[in-house]
Design an enzyme around this catalytic site. Sequence first.
Site, short mmCIF file in Angstrom:
data_model
loop_
_atom_site.label_atom_id
_atom_site.label_comp_id
_atom_site.label_asym_id
_atom_site.label_seq_id
_atom_site.Cartn_x
_atom_site.Cartn_y
_atom_site.Cartn_z
N ASP A 90 -0.31 4.95 1.07
CA ASP A 90 -0.58 5.77 2.25
C ASP A 90 -0.58 4.90 3.51
OD1 ASP A 90 -1.06 8.44 1.09
OD2 ASP A 90 -2.69 7.42 0.06
N ASP A 120 0.84 -1.17 0.00
CA ASP A 120 0.00 0.00 0.00
C ASP A 120 0.89 1.24 0.00
OD1 ASP A 120 -2.40 1.41 0.07
OD2 ASP A 120 -2.46 1.44 2.25
#
Length: 276
Positions: free
Chosen positions: A26, A24
């Site tokens: 963020d 991922d």
Amino acid sequence: MDTDAATDRMHPSAPHAGWTYLMDMDGVLVHEDQPIPGASDFLAELRRTETPFVVLTNNSIRTPRDLRARLKQSGLDVPEESIWTSALATATFLASQRPAGTAYVVGESGLTTALHDIGYVLTEKDPDYVVLGETRTYSFEAITTAIRLIEGGARFIATNPDATGPSPDGILPATGSVAALITKATGRDPYYVGKPNALMMRSALRAIGAHSEHTLMIGDRMDTDIVCGLEAGLQTILVLTGISTTASVELFPYRPTLVLESVAALVGRTSDPFDS
């Protein structure tokens, strides 16, 4: 136009002896525009060792080129071809379901560009799909049009179910919240393509020619990243630099393979992250 354009933008890699990394963005690499300590060193090690990796994001606002520039400003060097968004996953899905179709889009350039690239025509006139993505400027008029088109028979697709997104001033309503509004008005649920739908990870794996048995997912959320990785058959690493905490992990009926403070803990051990 080639309906595989969204997938073909990422060239298959040669088989690799070690792991392939999905991660991922963020909460794993950055907070807003601030890099997470150790993220730059971690990415540099992956590039230096030619370890295949893909940065995943449910955010459909920006194109991979725009996201690369954003990360570069934060001091993180991620090639454009190593970024896979929910917009690209949605475009790949629609190309497989209804090639050269039509869509009414509520979203920004990341989504409209991805759909144009697979040969879709964007229209308000009897579209095959209403496609809802994220935008910072949700329009009442656009939402009303989407509701009326769905009522008229258009199929309802949403890039991701995230109800809120971050901003410097606090949370913002995101795709999932607006989708709930449309569902309330129409009685129609969308099909969500992005995380936690494992389809997003599988499309990323296909795009780089990787296999789930040699791939791991790094995320900061148990309810999206980790469950998505598990359902795609991947090993999973939860980092504690985002949403989930050591305490919240215990609330879920499933567990990540490994819990780390941050990706900084992986520097020097990317070839075998589970070797303690």
